[in-house]
Design an enzyme around this catalytic site. Structure first.
Site, PDB file in Angstrom:
ATOM      1  N   LYS A 268       0.845  -1.205   0.000  1.00  0.00           N
ATOM      2  CA  LYS A 268       0.000   0.000   0.000  1.00  0.00           C
ATOM      3  C   LYS A 268       0.876   1.248   0.000  1.00  0.00           C
ATOM      4  CE  LYS A 268      -3.103   2.716   3.019  1.00  0.00           C
ATOM      5  NZ  LYS A 268      -3.908   2.777   4.268  1.00  0.00           N
ATOM      6  N   ASP A 273      -2.780  10.430   3.253  1.00  0.00           N
ATOM      7  CA  ASP A 273      -4.150   9.993   3.543  1.00  0.00           C
ATOM      8  C   ASP A 273      -4.857  11.045   4.402  1.00  0.00           C
ATOM      9  OD1 ASP A 273      -6.493   8.668   4.018  1.00  0.00           O
ATOM     10  OD2 ASP A 273      -5.629   7.146   5.354  1.00  0.00           O
ATOM     11  N   LYS A 280     -10.103  13.133   8.073  1.00  0.00           N
ATOM     12  CA  LYS A 280      -9.510  12.819   9.382  1.00  0.00           C
ATOM     13  C   LYS A 280      -9.437  14.080  10.236  1.00  0.00           C
ATOM     14  CE  LYS A 280      -6.380   9.045   8.042  1.00  0.00           C
ATOM     15  NZ  LYS A 280      -6.948   7.998   8.902  1.00  0.00           N
ATOM     16  N   ASP A 291       1.688   6.789   5.142  1.00  0.00           N
ATOM     17  CA  ASP A 291       0.706   5.784   4.721  1.00  0.00           C
ATOM     18  C   ASP A 291       1.145   5.067   3.437  1.00  0.00           C
ATOM     19  OD1 ASP A 291      -1.584   4.461   5.459  1.00  0.00           O
ATOM     20  OD2 ASP A 291      -2.952   5.806   4.403  1.00  0.00           O
ATOM     21  N   ASP A 350     -12.213   6.968   4.226  1.00  0.00           N
ATOM     22  CA  ASP A 350     -10.945   6.823   4.947  1.00  0.00           C
ATOM     23  C   ASP A 350     -10.500   5.360   5.015  1.00  0.00           C
ATOM     24  OD1 ASP A 350      -8.718   7.629   6.301  1.00  0.00           O
ATOM     25  OD2 ASP A 350      -9.723   7.956   8.228  1.00  0.00           O
ATOM     26  N   GLU A 352      -9.472   3.545   2.683  1.00  0.00           N
ATOM     27  CA  GLU A 352      -9.076   3.584   1.276  1.00  0.00           C
ATOM     28  C   GLU A 352      -8.012   2.560   0.929  1.00  0.00           C
ATOM     29  OE1 GLU A 352      -7.692   5.356   3.532  1.00  0.00           O
ATOM     30  OE2 GLU A 352      -5.582   5.058   3.042  1.00  0.00           O
ATOM     31  N   ARG A 354      -7.695  -0.602   1.579  1.00  0.00           N
ATOM     32  CA  ARG A 354      -8.235  -1.860   1.047  1.00  0.00           C
ATOM     33  C   ARG A 354      -8.787  -1.664  -0.365  1.00  0.00           C
ATOM     34  NH1 ARG A 354     -12.234  -2.124   6.073  1.00  0.00           N
ATOM     35  NH2 ARG A 354     -10.525  -0.910   6.919  1.00  0.00           N
TER      36      ARG A 354
END
Ligand code: BES
Ligand code: MN
Ligand code: ZN
Length: 497
Positions: A268, A273, A280, A291, A350, A352, A354
């Site tokens: 990933k 993010d 967030k 991230d 959020d 995201e 996956r």
């Protein structure tokens, strides 16, 4: 940092620092040095200046000799055994002290470790090289930096026999490459998100492949991903001005007929993010530049394999995106179709990670892999469950999970398994699509794993949640380079399979 191994007489060493790992009991080499220094080590123990306690240290200056210093590092544990974390603590204490000081050339004296009368020199030397290499890393970018580079340029590993030296040499190469891979992963992780964009990562991957016949990089653009119907991945970058990239790095250490099926590592890489429309909170949001550490660990592993020319086949697949809110961004409630054809109701933008991983997993099937391992800073829940000590592990194939658990123990870069039971999977039920992208407040790490498992049904697959292990917060804020050591250990075990 340069590494070498030697069995030449300790007392004639030209290193400017000798490192002696020892407890209060002075064993072979410790006793020899103590005699050569007229009982100085014993004196430090008697006076209480050196306690021998695990991770403690004491620096002794020796005037008038080429070897200017003797660094004593404490090895005594309550159990009398030195397990992997304790061993690494000893090495880290020495490495931190010497990379911060004036020493240029150090000599590590093996063999004196308590609880390891017959150390595996390949393993021990590997840990020494890895930990010294990472201790020498300094973040540097742009203009004057307060971080001085480490002066320590070389470490020699001393062992008493020629066969030990031969084993140590292999370990040093492996550990040095693993450490360099970790440092690459840390550097990419530490870079701010205005520099480290998906395009930046794509360029780094292309640089990595230059002049390396075993490594080829391919970068898929948004248009190409659209053709592949990666509707889930593209829904994450929809709100960003930065185009998404799917980076594919193929390392082929074994070519020709009968070559082994590759291990695919999917990392990933959300270069920032914000949470998207499910924004967030502001506090600590800067940390979401990390991230992309799953992707960075894939870069680190590929670089290390290439350096070692290891006889394995590994393909790194790094979906790289930025998760931003904008007029074009995906909204809660939107339904997208993944490359697999399964539809997803995005209840929270959020969640995201996956969404990009599922399309990358579907894509990875084309390589007919022996196994797929994805690595992701996926859930805050994993930090709550395991903290920073272990990565979360979920898998649909127990032998693969066992191999990863063992590789974690062996490398000191541990992971811990969580279940993928159907009861958890049911939390993903949606009224409007094949599944929702979140499974509610409970067991967030497990439901994230269940989501990914739906895209890896035909594969031997494991997922590592590194949200807690990939970086440190607070004063020592920064990327750790984990789980490069765990992955390297797992992959090195695939040689000859
Ligand atoms: N990148 C985060 C996970 C994360 C959070 C990593 C904090 C490290 C520190 C991920 O994209 C995310 O936001 N996950 C959500 C999932 C939730 C919406 C189901 C989370 O963990 O809160
Ligand atoms: Mn998120
Ligand atoms: Zn994320």
């Amino acid at each position: 940092m340069q590494f070498s191994a030697t069995s030449a007489s300790l007392l004639s060493s030209r290193a400017d620092s000798l490192i002696l790992p020892t407890g209060r009991q002075l064993k072979a080499e410790a006793a020899t040095l103590n005699d050569a220094l007229d009982g100085a080590i014993e004196g430090l123990i008697k006076s209480g200046d050196f306690t021998g306690k695990l991770g403690s240290s004491c620096l002794l200056h020796i005037p008038g000799k080429a070897t200017k210093r003797l660094l004593l590092v404490g090895c005594d544990t309550d159990s009398g055994e030195l397990d992997v974390p304790a061993r690494d603590k000893v090495i880290a204490a020495a490495a931190q002290q010497l990379t911060a000081g004036g020493s240029k050339k150090a000599l590590w004296i093996s063999g004196a470790l308590p609880g390891t009368s017959q150390p595996d020199h390949a393993v021990l030397a590997g840990a020494v090289a890895r930990i010294f290499t990472t201790a020498g890393y300094r973040y540097n970018k742009g203009g004057a930096s307060k971080h001085q580079p480490s002066k320590l340029a070389s470490v020699s590993y001393w062992a008493d026999t020629r066969s030990a030296v031969a084993a140590a040499k292999k370990g040093l190469a492996y550990g040095g490459a693993t450490g360099s891979g970790m440092n690459l992963a840390r550097q990419l992780g530490n870079l701010p998100a205005n520099i480290c964009t998906p395009s930046y990562l794509a360029k780094q991957a292309q640089e990595l492949a230059k002049g390396n016949a075993a490594l080829t990089t391919q970068v898929l653009s948004e248009a190409e991903m659209k053709k592949l119907k990666m509707g889930s991945l593209l829904s994450v970058s929809a709100g960003s001005d930065q185009p998404a990239k799917l980076i594919v790095m193929k390392y082929e250490g074994v070519k020709g007929r009968g070559k082994p099926a590759p291990t695919v590592l999917v990392g990933k890489a959300v270069t920032f993010d914000t949470g998207g429309i499910s924004l967030k909170p502001g506090a600590g949001m800067d940390e979401m530049k990390y991230d992309m550490c799953g992707g960075a660990s894939v870069f680190g592993v590929i670089a290390a394999l290439a350096e070692l020319k290891m006889a394995v086949n590994v393909i790194g697949v790094v979906p790289a995106v930025e998760n931003m809110p904008s007029g074009g961004a995906t909204k809660p409630g939107d339904v997208v179709t993944s490359m697999s054809g399964q539809t997803i109701e995005i209840l929270n933008t959020d969640a995201e990670g996956r969404l990009i991983l599922c399309d990358a997993l579907t894509y990875s099937a084309r390589f007919k892999p022996a196994a797929i391992i994805d690595i992701a800073t996926l859930t805050g829940a994993c930090i709550m469950a395991l903290g920073g000590h272990a990565s979360g592990l979920l898998s649909n194939h127990q032998p693969l999970a066992d191999a990863l658990l063992e590789s974690g123990q062996q490398s000191g870069d541990r992971c811990w398994q969580l279940p993928l039971w159907p009861e958890y999977d049911q939390q993903l039920q949606s009224n409007f699509a094949d599944m929702a992208n979140i499974g509610g407040r409970q067991a967030g790490t497990v439901t994230a794993g269940c989501f990914l498992a739906r895209f890896a049904k035909q594969q031997r697959w494991a997922h590592l949640d590194i949200a807690g292990t990939a970086w440190l917060s607070g004063a020592a804020k920064g990327a750790t380079g984990r789980p490069v050591p765990l992955l390297m250990e797992y992959i090195s075990r695939q040689q000859g399979k």
